[in-house]
Write an enzyme that holds these catalytic residues in place. Structure first.
Site, mmCIF file in Angstrom:
data_model
loop_
_atom_site.group_PDB
_atom_site.id
_atom_site.type_symbol
_atom_site.label_atom_id
_atom_site.label_comp_id
_atom_site.label_asym_id
_atom_site.label_seq_id
_atom_site.Cartn_x
_atom_site.Cartn_y
_atom_site.Cartn_z
ATOM 1 N N ASN A 121 5.325 -2.034 -1.980
ATOM 2 C CA ASN A 121 4.280 -1.838 -2.988
ATOM 3 C C ASN A 121 4.852 -1.708 -4.384
ATOM 4 O OD1 ASN A 121 1.543 -0.901 -4.006
ATOM 5 N ND2 ASN A 121 2.774 0.923 -4.442
ATOM 6 N N GLN A 167 -5.151 0.052 -6.601
ATOM 7 C CA GLN A 167 -4.301 -1.052 -6.149
ATOM 8 C C GLN A 167 -3.559 -1.781 -7.266
ATOM 9 O OE1 GLN A 167 -6.989 -3.342 -3.576
ATOM 10 N NE2 GLN A 167 -6.265 -2.123 -1.837
ATOM 11 N N ASP A 176 4.744 -0.792 -10.162
ATOM 12 C CA ASP A 176 3.845 -1.394 -9.181
ATOM 13 C C ASP A 176 3.965 -2.914 -9.186
ATOM 14 O OD1 ASP A 176 1.517 -0.645 -7.320
ATOM 15 O OD2 ASP A 176 0.699 -2.314 -8.480
ATOM 16 N N ASP A 206 4.749 0.717 4.076
ATOM 17 C CA ASP A 206 4.544 1.936 3.320
ATOM 18 C C ASP A 206 3.540 1.699 2.195
ATOM 19 O OD1 ASP A 206 5.630 4.704 2.534
ATOM 20 O OD2 ASP A 206 5.853 3.553 0.690
ATOM 21 N N HIS A 210 -2.289 0.800 -1.303
ATOM 22 C CA HIS A 210 -2.167 0.389 -2.701
ATOM 23 C C HIS A 210 -1.905 -1.106 -2.864
ATOM 24 C CE1 HIS A 210 -2.290 4.609 -3.743
ATOM 25 N NE2 HIS A 210 -1.481 4.810 -2.722
ATOM 26 N N GLU A 233 0.208 1.766 6.509
ATOM 27 C CA GLU A 233 -0.219 3.099 6.084
ATOM 28 C C GLU A 233 -1.415 2.956 5.156
ATOM 29 O OE1 GLU A 233 1.557 7.042 3.882
ATOM 30 O OE2 GLU A 233 2.134 5.080 3.153
#
Length: 460
Positions: A121, A167, A176, A206, A210, A233
């Site tokens: 992510n 997100q 990000d 993980d 997001h 997740e």
């Protein structure tokens, strides 16, 4: 990584940010094969994982071992530094590429498949030199990513009711990645394909909450083995997008509500309520759910049970392994008073139950239930009994039977089962139990103990 709850107040400037671990998803909707239990050896180095596959995991019947993120990451004395990658080289504190490859080969030889906790992510915050010698600054990871590869929102996530904010903005200040971008998708898939080339069997994604589900589906489609075990997740929040069900098209999704509710039932309510635990509680389909009593984030933030709950924790794991819902993870970590503390001895485990290593996967009450689960796979729940409070019992067809006493006094009674007549080993106490021709046996269970019989163990 952590969606909401941090392990502590951490300084961004020092890249000090804790990220909650994400339940991962599987392309198969549950781990393929007859062995669906994963031992999550949190922050174990790869030499130690290899030894444990041979000595314990294979013989106990574990189907998978999950290892902590292998990518090069920021330096520091906290466990969560492993969740801030600075490159995709296998050069983290837990071992180099050779040690990782050797671990995979050794585990395979023991009959155990390998799942990798995979951080895709984001990259790190801060600047410095990584564990493998790579220099980096936030948004600039030479030879890998530069500023255009990150989302335009460079502020932290502030509104979990807003899908775009969740997100596209930064999880606790971490850079990000723009996973909708072609180059980023290609690069992430390249990292995962490199791991597949070393023999890994699957991934835990993980912080999948997001990452848009369509981005993960695109990345997964680029894998050299698109059928790799894939668990994600995605933490459920009331009224919060995205929802776990959006991600089941690519694999399993870890069902956090299962762990939260299990804590509440075991500590505040009655085990009798567990008679229909699972889909009837509004959870994901059993075929797409990854379940756990705790993970490395929740054991630290208090949202679930953890090893400090002693017998209550043990019984919750016994129930999870006996109950036919989802694919279970057994969290196995180390003692901590500081929730940020990194693993003892840099992740090297000389022996279980020494130097702070808890080794929950090896606790006899838990390890013995892995074989129980394997022996009863596919069998329905039968012969349910409860006392209206905290003593329960149930069968798994003609293959197994479990009784759990979470009362403060001994429970002695005659149990009705669907087991064939004969002798069985109670794998919880390692004593013999005789079932009569009517499927009955009598037993006394002390407070906070369990009994488990299955047709794979007819003698002790």
């Amino acid at each position: 990584m952590a969606s909401r709850t941090l392990s502590g107040a951490l300084a961004l400037a020092a890249a000090a940010t804790a990220v909650l671990a994400a339940p991962a998803t599987v392309a198969h909707r549950s781990p393929p094969g007859t062995k669906d239990v994963t031992a999550v050896l949190f922050e174990w180095d790869y030499v130690s994982v290899a030894k444990e596959c041979t000595s314990t995991l294979g013989p106990a019947g574990y189907g998978y071992v999950q290892v902590s993120p292998p990518a090069e990451h920021i330096q520091g004395s906290q466990w969560w530094t492993s969740y801030q990658p600075v490159s995709y080289k296998i050069a983290g504190r837990l071992g180099d590429r050779a040690a990782f490859r050797s671990m995979v080969n050794t585990c395979h030889a023991a009959g155990v498949k390998v799942v990798v906790d995979t951080v895709i992510n984001h990259m790190s915050a801060g600047s410095g030199t990584g564990t493998g010698g790579s220099s980096y600054t936030k948004y600039d990871y030479p030879g890998l990513y530069s500023a255009p590869d990150f989302d335009d929102c460079t502020a932290e996530i502030t509104d979990y009711q807003d899908r775009w904010n969740v997100q596209h903005c930064e999880l606790v200040g971490l850079a990000d990645l723009d996973t909708g971008e072609e180059y980023v998708r290609q690069t992430i898939a390249g990292y995962m394909n490199d791991l597949l080339s070393l023999g890994v069997d699957g991934f835990r994604i993980d912080a999948a909450t997001h990452i848009p589900a369509e981005d993960l589906a695109n990345i997964k489609s680029r894998l050299s083995n698109p059928n790799a075990y894939w668990k994600q997740e995605v933490i459920y929040g009331a009224g919060e997008p995205p929802k776990p069900g959006e991600y089941t098209g690519t694999g399993d999704v870890q069902e956090f509500r299962y762990a939260y509710d299990l804590k509440r039932v075991f500590t505040q309510e009655h085990l009798a309520y567990l008679k229909n635990y699972g889909e009837d509680w509004g959870y994901l389909s059993s075929t797409t759910a990854g379940v756990f009593v705790d993970n490395h984030d929740t054991e630290r933030n208090g949202s679930t049970l953890n090893y400090k709950n002693d017998a209550t924790y043990t019984l919750a794991n016994v129930f999870m392994l006996a109950w036919p819902y989802g694919a279970p993870d057994i969290n196995s970590g180390y003692e901590w008073s500081d929730p940020d503390a990194r693993p003892p001895d840099g992740g090297h485990v000389d022996a279980c139950w020494q130097n702070g290593w808890k080794c929950q996967h090896k606790w006899p009450e838990i390890a013995s239930m892995v074989a129980f689960r394997n022996a009863t796979r596919g069998e329905p729940v039968t012969d349910w009994w409860d006392d209206g409070a905290d003593a329960i019992a149930f069968g798994r067809g003609s293959k197994g039977f479990v009784a759990i006493n979470h009362e403060s006094a001994t429970v002695q009674r005659t149990y009705q089962t669907s087991l064939p007549a004969g002798t069985y080993c109670d794998v919880q106490s390692n004593t013999t139990v005789t079932v009569d021709s009517a499927g009955r046996f009598t037993a006394a269970l002390g407070p906070d103990t369990a009994l488990a019989l299955h047709n794979g163990r007819t003698s002790c």
